[in-house]
Design a protein around this motif. Structure first.
Motif, PDB file in Angstrom:
ATOM      1  N   PHE A   1       0.691  -0.989   0.030  1.00 49.94           N
ATOM      2  CA  PHE A   1      -0.108  -0.119   0.253  1.00 49.94           C
ATOM      3  C   PHE A   1       0.916   1.131   0.075  1.00 49.94           C
ATOM      4  O   PHE A   1       1.748   1.477   0.664  1.00 49.94           O
ATOM      5  N   THR A   2       0.561   2.363  -0.796  1.00 43.70           N
ATOM      6  CA  THR A   2       1.226   3.435  -0.913  1.00 43.70           C
ATOM      7  C   THR A   2       0.570   4.493  -0.947  1.00 43.70           C
ATOM      8  O   THR A   2      -0.496   4.587  -1.477  1.00 43.70           O
ATOM      9  N   GLY A   3       1.191   5.758  -0.500  1.00 40.50           N
ATOM     10  CA  GLY A   3       0.437   7.034  -0.475  1.00 40.50           C
ATOM     11  C   GLY A   3      -0.769   7.273   0.170  1.00 40.50           C
ATOM     12  O   GLY A   3      -1.095   6.420   1.305  1.00 40.50           O
ATOM     13  N   ARG A   4      -1.660   8.151  -0.004  1.00 40.94           N
ATOM     14  CA  ARG A   4      -2.899   8.564   0.229  1.00 40.94           C
ATOM     15  C   ARG A   4      -2.909   8.688   1.745  1.00 40.94           C
ATOM     16  O   ARG A   4      -3.845   8.467   2.802  1.00 40.94           O
ATOM     17  N   SER A   5      -1.646   9.370   2.257  1.00 44.13           N
ATOM     18  CA  SER A   5      -1.423   9.701   3.515  1.00 44.13           C
ATOM     19  C   SER A   5      -2.529  10.382   4.230  1.00 44.13           C
ATOM     20  O   SER A   5      -2.852  10.341   5.444  1.00 44.13           O
ATOM     21  N   ALA A   6      -2.800  11.492   3.416  1.00 49.39           N
ATOM     22  CA  ALA A   6      -3.776  12.379   3.993  1.00 49.39           C
ATOM     23  C   ALA A   6      -5.217  11.868   4.023  1.00 49.39           C
ATOM     24  O   ALA A   6      -5.965  11.964   5.177  1.00 49.39           O
ATOM     25  N   PHE A   7      -5.680  11.035   3.215  1.00 48.55           N
ATOM     26  CA  PHE A   7      -6.880  10.462   3.551  1.00 48.55           C
ATOM     27  C   PHE A   7      -6.899   9.113   4.433  1.00 48.55           C
ATOM     28  O   PHE A   7      -7.788   9.054   5.183  1.00 48.55           O
TER      29      PHE A   7
ATOM     30  N   PRO B   1       1.850  12.024  -9.082  1.00 53.06           N
ATOM     31  CA  PRO B   1       3.008  11.372  -9.753  1.00 53.06           C
ATOM     32  C   PRO B   1       3.931  10.700  -8.720  1.00 53.06           C
ATOM     33  O   PRO B   1       4.475   9.692  -8.948  1.00 53.06           O
ATOM     34  N   ASP B   2       4.219  11.463  -7.517  1.00 50.44           N
ATOM     35  CA  ASP B   2       5.362  10.796  -6.417  1.00 50.44           C
ATOM     36  C   ASP B   2       4.455   9.469  -5.900  1.00 50.44           C
ATOM     37  O   ASP B   2       5.191   8.648  -5.816  1.00 50.44           O
ATOM     38  N   GLU B   3       3.314   9.479  -5.709  1.00 49.66           N
ATOM     39  CA  GLU B   3       2.617   8.210  -5.153  1.00 49.66           C
ATOM     40  C   GLU B   3       2.667   7.219  -6.249  1.00 49.66           C
ATOM     41  O   GLU B   3       2.887   5.951  -5.968  1.00 49.66           O
ATOM     42  N   ALA B   4       2.202   7.465  -7.385  1.00 51.78           N
ATOM     43  CA  ALA B   4       2.225   6.425  -8.386  1.00 51.78           C
ATOM     44  C   ALA B   4       3.684   5.890  -8.744  1.00 51.78           C
ATOM     45  O   ALA B   4       3.519   4.846  -8.967  1.00 51.78           O
ATOM     46  N   LEU B   5       4.650   6.937  -8.850  1.00 50.23           N
ATOM     47  CA  LEU B   5       5.794   6.138  -8.877  1.00 50.23           C
ATOM     48  C   LEU B   5       6.388   5.176  -7.709  1.00 50.23           C
ATOM     49  O   LEU B   5       7.215   4.378  -8.021  1.00 50.23           O
ATOM     50  N   ALA B   6       6.033   5.857  -6.638  1.00 51.99           N
ATOM     51  CA  ALA B   6       6.395   4.980  -5.306  1.00 51.99           C
ATOM     52  C   ALA B   6       5.700   3.631  -5.442  1.00 51.99           C
ATOM     53  O   ALA B   6       6.399   2.250  -5.199  1.00 51.99           O
ATOM     54  N   LEU B   7       4.310   3.518  -5.904  1.00 48.17           N
ATOM     55  CA  LEU B   7       3.638   2.157  -6.008  1.00 48.17           C
ATOM     56  C   LEU B   7       4.257   1.264  -7.217  1.00 48.17           C
ATOM     57  O   LEU B   7       4.655   0.217  -6.937  1.00 48.17           O
TER      58      LEU B   7
ATOM     59  N   GLY C   1      -9.031   7.899   9.548  1.00 48.04           N
ATOM     60  CA  GLY C   1      -8.579   7.206  10.920  1.00 48.04           C
ATOM     61  C   GLY C   1      -8.911   7.970  11.955  1.00 48.04           C
ATOM     62  O   GLY C   1      -9.533   7.568  13.124  1.00 48.04           O
ATOM     63  N   ALA C   2      -8.816   9.312  11.880  1.00 47.87           N
ATOM     64  CA  ALA C   2      -9.373  10.082  12.949  1.00 47.87           C
ATOM     65  C   ALA C   2     -10.928   9.855  13.099  1.00 47.87           C
ATOM     66  O   ALA C   2     -11.444  10.075  14.109  1.00 47.87           O
ATOM     67  N   ILE C   3     -11.580  10.010  12.157  1.00 45.07           N
ATOM     68  CA  ILE C   3     -13.033   9.592  12.180  1.00 45.07           C
ATOM     69  C   ILE C   3     -13.640   8.607  12.719  1.00 45.07           C
ATOM     70  O   ILE C   3     -14.313   8.174  13.422  1.00 45.07           O
ATOM     71  N   LEU C   4     -12.784   7.215  12.373  1.00 42.82           N
ATOM     72  CA  LEU C   4     -12.978   6.066  12.852  1.00 42.82           C
ATOM     73  C   LEU C   4     -12.600   5.922  14.348  1.00 42.82           C
ATOM     74  O   LEU C   4     -13.577   5.394  15.218  1.00 42.82           O
TER      75      LEU C   4
ATOM     76  N   THR D   1     -11.431   0.625  -2.577  1.00 43.08           N
ATOM     77  CA  THR D   1     -11.633  -0.539  -1.591  1.00 43.08           C
ATOM     78  C   THR D   1     -10.060  -0.771  -1.074  1.00 43.08           C
ATOM     79  O   THR D   1     -10.228  -0.874  -0.031  1.00 43.08           O
ATOM     80  N   THR D   2      -9.118  -0.591  -1.704  1.00 48.42           N
ATOM     81  CA  THR D   2      -7.846  -0.631  -1.078  1.00 48.42           C
ATOM     82  C   THR D   2      -7.608   0.304  -0.171  1.00 48.42           C
ATOM     83  O   THR D   2      -7.046  -0.298   1.124  1.00 48.42           O
ATOM     84  N   LEU D   3      -8.005   1.578  -0.147  1.00 55.35           N
ATOM     85  CA  LEU D   3      -7.859   2.601   0.754  1.00 55.35           C
ATOM     86  C   LEU D   3      -8.798   2.078   2.101  1.00 55.35           C
ATOM     87  O   LEU D   3      -8.324   2.224   3.230  1.00 55.35           O
ATOM     88  N   ALA D   4     -10.015   1.781   1.703  1.00 56.36           N
ATOM     89  CA  ALA D   4     -10.732   1.432   2.670  1.00 56.36           C
ATOM     90  C   ALA D   4     -10.602   0.278   3.523  1.00 56.36           C
ATOM     91  O   ALA D   4     -10.485   0.421   4.883  1.00 56.36           O
ATOM     92  N   VAL D   5     -10.013  -0.856   2.971  1.00 50.41           N
ATOM     93  CA  VAL D   5      -9.661  -2.008   3.613  1.00 50.41           C
ATOM     94  C   VAL D   5      -8.302  -1.669   4.397  1.00 50.41           C
ATOM     95  O   VAL D   5      -8.367  -2.031   5.501  1.00 50.41           O
ATOM     96  N   HIS D   6      -7.400  -0.908   4.042  1.00 54.03           N
ATOM     97  CA  HIS D   6      -6.188  -0.613   4.429  1.00 54.03           C
ATOM     98  C   HIS D   6      -6.335   0.204   5.917  1.00 54.03           C
ATOM     99  O   HIS D   6      -6.010   0.077   7.052  1.00 54.03           O
TER     100      HIS D   6
END
Length: 1016
Positions: free
Chosen positions: A325-331, A481-487, A336-339, A361-366
């Motif tokens: 799993f890569t990126g999406r740190s803000a989300f 672009p940075d998140e995509a390249l990291a993945l 996480g704060a809401i849950l 789905t990947t973000l939600a499961v993570h």
């Protein structure tokens, strides 16, 4: 409930003599070696007094000798004097030689319990006799801890008490069931003497207390429907036991039968006043008032005053999170704060929206995995299939969730509203996270939301759920672009990226920075060690290999799929295209082999290779599915690339053949000799072969959804429609079992319409027969009659005799239900002629059994018995157990009316066992109903009430209102027979309302039952 002890009842203490118990001898010293003969002895007192050495029974002698053995066993190793034994066996009037008799009995018991004892003692070996003499009395010693069934029951009751105190109701209930199963009839059965009688009363009272405790836990866990039947029988057997009445009231109320619950109180009050001259105890009166007031607290399972017990089942249904799993740190932080703030809030709901493949789905499961610690009572997950043609129904999902939370199938209601209410009740007080993936819209989601504080829901969907009140909405865009390249780097490996960073940026840009597209491209590159990143970038630079942009949300997804598809080998690409053509949520390996026209082994290799590319998912061992968008893309590829064009139709034709041949195999193995399979449309592709009837049934019910989807899909083409209709006919068990009744009916309606629109009279006649069966099972007899009449006309025009046979048979039994006996006899007589013309002996037997019921209704009892027996003989000769059960059902009815009640009950019980084993819920319920009628005729009202209650439970949601009215009428008669007249009136009033709404003549009969009460 108030006033009810929380713990499991302990066995009542028996009176003990004042004499000091003799201390255990050396042979009972803990750790002493136990000889095999003594250790193998076992005894039972919870039933007949019996003994075994190992598995061999030991003779315990005359009734008086068994009475002596029982007296010694129940003293638990303490010495019983001769005088006490004489008093136990004969009371105040012992015979003159009582002491000698006691010694004789003891000597005989010693010989059978320790046959080698004298030889060992003469040789200087320590005695090992189970029965010892000391201090002028006798004792049973040196037994294993589990040698006496009463001791085992006491240990199990203690274990159950501890489990209940710890909040583990499931274990407590099961342990109590094991304890109660140790009883084998009446305690100390056939044992004479005042002591045995005293112990019988004591142990029976304890057994009833255990039953009450177990039933109380049944209600705590929502098993109301099951409990009603048992409690009805128990209150009939123990009419003055108020605790049982209290539990019955609560079970009825929680089952939605408030009027019957109040009637139980009225019956109890009248009975106590007439028999004892007292009023009900305060707890019972308080329960009546709470029912009258519809106290919300009664809808919740009762719980002890201490802290709420932990949930017996903690679901952990989250899919595995991806390791890269890569990126999406803000989300991740935002969600996480809401849950984490769910505790103390009414409910935390977050809805993620975005195009397919964006990583919802990947973000939600993570995020859900990271938040698991905040939801210790479990996590639920479901794919709502919102993007497909047939999204998951909320009531189906709720049923799955309730089962995952520990609710028994019998306690799950039918309607969406009731399931949603029970779901929220089960979640009350728990902290559960619910992940609702791939939702269609807010309307689909609302019934699935927990609605209580401490719980939270994560929802993913393609659409923004602006109308989902209180939801925190998140629009998920493509990666930076940075998140995509990291993945991309995590999947491909840093070493291959070091010198080709620019090429890698070109790759992720060509993927539109869409996570799913990047994952497919990187996985392909990782699997091909000879490729460089530049090679992949050059392939992606060729726009001719990508689909044009059709709409804003689909361009990147389709481009990604094009990338993966373009890199497939020819055999993989063909499999990808053809498998996408089939409807249904998934596909089995055998069905996929039919689509591809390949051996199963080769098919599995291809499908597993597609799984590796992420273009196909492995739903379970041997089952595969497409992501919904990938399926659409695969179909587009098939339309564009599959050559020759006819191969698409051929693939679906092979799938239809596979299902039809397999369904015919199921039909044939369940109904040996039935000629239906000989009159089905021919198939070119073979089906499965089944080793047993149960294996065949398992396949049919496991494939039901896919099979019906294939039928609906085939209905659109005239060349495949006849086979689709025949497949539905061969699979008509799906309608009679209740498992897929709604889907089956909708499919049958669609097939009738399709056949009519194409002008295919023969096919329409057969489709109408599937619909006739649906209407018959559902109790819609007028519609069934109309469809059967039209089926006959169409089948005769097309010279197709089989539908004529079965339509005549159906019209005959419908005429019986409608009291048109002459019409029914004519239809069935003609059906018999037609079946004989076809050489269809099972068909002849079916019509004979139905004709038996016509004869029975017109007073020809002897001929009714003979006709049913003739049907049984035909079925038995062909080894047709399922249809033979139908014949035994008909014979049971005839024997009931002829007064041969024992034989009637035997035949109906035989039919019931077959129907239950074959998952035929309709006929299982009807057999229970007919057994209740036999019990009534035999003046066994309590048993009749229990069987009628079970029939109501089994027939819930199947059989139609007319049959329900019949069962309620019989239940009312049974309840009246055991003195519960208030409940009987409620049942008759409900039955009368059903009959009047249907316009059935039975309404007058039921009103006559009510009229004496109304006149009073």
């Amino acid at each position: 409930m108030d006033g009810v002890p929380d713990g499991v009842p302990r066995v009542p203490e028996q009176r003990r003599p004042d004499a000091t118990p003799t201390p255990p001898g050396p042979s009972t010293t803990p750790g002493a070696e136990r000889p095999a003969e003594s250790a193998a002895l076992r005894f039972s007192v919870l039933g007949p007094v019996r003994a075994w050495r190992g598995d061999e029974p030991v003779t315990t002698g005359s009734p008086q000798q068994r009475a002596l053995l029982a007296a010694l066993l129940l003293r638990e190793g303490r010495t019983v004097t001769a005088a006490e034994l004489i008093d136990a066996l004969w009371g105040e009037e012992p015979p003159s030689q009582a002491l000698a008799a006691v010694r004789t009995y003891a000597s005989r018991l010693r010989k059978v319990l320790d046959p080698g004892g004298e030889a060992r003692r003469s040789g200087g070996i320590a005695a090992t006799a189970a029965l010892v003499s000391e201090s002028g009395g006798y004792a049973v010693r040196d037994l294993a801890e589990d040698a006496l069934d009463l001791t085992i029951a006491q240990d199990l009751a203690t274990e159950a008490d501890k489990a209940r105190s710890a909040g583990d109701l499931c274990h407590a209930r099961e342990t109590l069931r094991r304890a109660l199963a140790l009883w084998d009839g009446e305690t100390l059965a056939g044992v004479p003497g005042p002591y045995a009688q005293t112990q019988r009363v004591r142990l029976e009272e304890w057994r009833l207390q255990l039953v009450e405790s177990r039933l109380d836990m049944d209600l705590e866990q929502g098993c109301h429907a099951e409990a009603v039947s048992e409690l009805t029988a128990l209150t009939a057997a123990h009419p003055l036991r108020e605790r049982l009445r209290e539990l019955l009231m609560l079970a009825l109320y929680r089952s939605g039968r408030q009027a019957e619950a109040l009637a139980v109180y009225a019956d109890t009050r009248r009975l106590l006043a007439d028999e004892l001259g007292v009023d009900p105890r305060p707890g019972l009166s308080e329960l009546q008032q709470r029912i009258l007031q519809a106290d919300p607290g009664l809808a919740e399972p009762s719980s002890p005053a201490a802290e709420p017990a932990p949930a017996p089942v903690r679901p952990a249904q989250l899919p595995a999170t991806v390791p890269d799993f890569t990126g999406r740190s803000a989300f991740v932080s935002e969600l996480g704060a809401i849950l984490s703030s769910a505790e103390g809030r009414v409910m935390a709901v977050s809805a993620l929206a975005g195009i397919g493949g964006v990583g919802k789905t990947t973000l939600a499961v993570h995020v859900a995995h990271q938040a698991r610690a905040a939801f210790p009572d479990g996590q639920l997950y479901v794919d709502l299939q919102g993007a497909g043609a047939r999204a998951a129904e909320p009531e189906t999902v709720l049923g799955s969730f309730l089962r995952a939370l520990g609710t028994a199938d019998s306690a799950i209601p039918d309607s969406l509203e009731e399931r949603a209410a029970l779901y929220r009740s089960v979640l009350a007080g728990r902290r559960v996270l619910v992940l609702l993936d791939n939702a269609r819209d807010a309307a689909q989601v609302r019934p699935l939301l927990p609605g209580t504080d401490g719980c939270a829901a994560l929802v993913t969907s393609r659409v923004r759920m602006l109308d989902l009140a209180g939801a925190h909405l998140i629009d998920l865009d493509v990666m930076s672009p940075d998140e995509a390249l990291a993945l991309f780097t995590k999947i491909v490996g840093e070493e291959r990226m070091a010198s080709e960073r620019k090429a890698a940026l070109d790759v992720v840009a060509a993927c539109g920075f869409l996570p799913l597209a990047i994952r497919i491209a990187a996985s392909r590159l990782a699997a091909r060690r000879t490729w460089t990143v530049s090679v992949l970038a050059a392939k992606l630079a060729d726009e001719r290999r990508r689909l044009d942009e059709l709409q804003a949300g689909d361009l990147a997804v389709k481009a990604t799929f094009e990338l993966g598809y373009g890199q497939l080998e020819p055999a993989q690409a063909r499999a990808f295209r053809l498998l996408g053509l089939a409807d249904g949520p998934d596909i089995s390996l055998a069905a996929a082999a039919a689509v591809l026209d390949l051996p199963v082994e080769d098919t599995e290799d291809l499908l597993e290779s597609l799984v590796d590319t992420s273009l196909l998912e492995s739903a379970a061992p041997g089952r595969y599915r497409f992501h919904d968008l990938v399926r659409l893309y695969a179909r587009a590829c098939a339309e564009r690339d599959e050559l020759p064009r006819s191969e698409r139709a051929s693939a679906l034709s092979r799938l239809l053949d596979f299902y039809l041949a397999s369904a015919a195999g199921v039909y044939a193995i369940e109904r040996p000799g039935d000629r239906l399979v000989d009159h089905l449309e021919p198939t070119s592709y073979p089906g499965l072969r089944f080793e047993s009837r149960h294996a065949a049934q398992d396949w049919l019910y496991a494939e039901a959804i896919c099979l019906l989807a294939c039928v609906r899909q085939a209905a659109g083409r005239p060349e495949t429609l006849p086979r689709a209709i025949d497949m539905l006919w061969a699979a008509h068990d799906l309608s009679e079992s209740g498992a897929n009744s709604k889907e089956y009916e909708a499919t049958a309606q669609a097939l009738v319409g399709a056949a009519r629109s194409h002008g295919l009279g023969r096919a329409e006649a057969r489709a109408l027969m599937t619909l006739v069966n649906v209407h018959h099972v559902s109790g819609r007899f007028e519609r069934a009659e109309e469809e059967a009449e039209r089926a006959i006309l169409l089948a005769q025009e097309s010279d197709d005799l089989l539908p004529v046979c079965w339509a005549r048979n159906a019209r005959g039994i419908i005429a019986l239900y409608q009291n048109r006996h002459a019409d029914g006899e004519e239809h069935l007589s003609r059906a018999i002629e037609h079946f004989r013309a076809l050489g269809d002996r099972p068909g002849v037997a079916a019509a004979l059994c139905n004709l038996s019921r016509i004869h029975l209704a017109t007073g020809r009892t002897q001929s009714a018995v003979a006709l049913a027996q003739e049907g049984i003989d035909i079925y038995d000769a062909m080894g047709n157990a399922l249809r033979g059960a139908n014949a035994r059902y008909a014979l049971g009815l005839a024997l009931t009316q002829s007064g041969e009640l024992r034989s009637a009950a035997d035949r109906l019980q035989e039919a019931l066992e077959v129907f239950r084993d074959s998952r035929q819920r309709l006929w299982e319920g009807m057999s229970l109903f007919r057994l209740a009628e036999v019990d009534l005729a035999a003046r066994r009202a309590a048993r009749a009430a229990a069987n009628a209650e079970m029939a109501l439970t089994v027939l819930r949601g199947i059989g139609g209102e007319w049959r329900r009215g019949n069962v309620l009428t019989v239940l009312g008669r049974a309840l009246s027979g055991i003195g519960q007249t208030g409940r009987a009136q409620v049942c008759w009033q409900e039955a009368a309302g059903i009959y009047e709404e249907l316009g059935s003549p039975e309404a007058a009969e039921v009103r006559a039952l009510l009229s004496p009460v109304q006149a009073a």
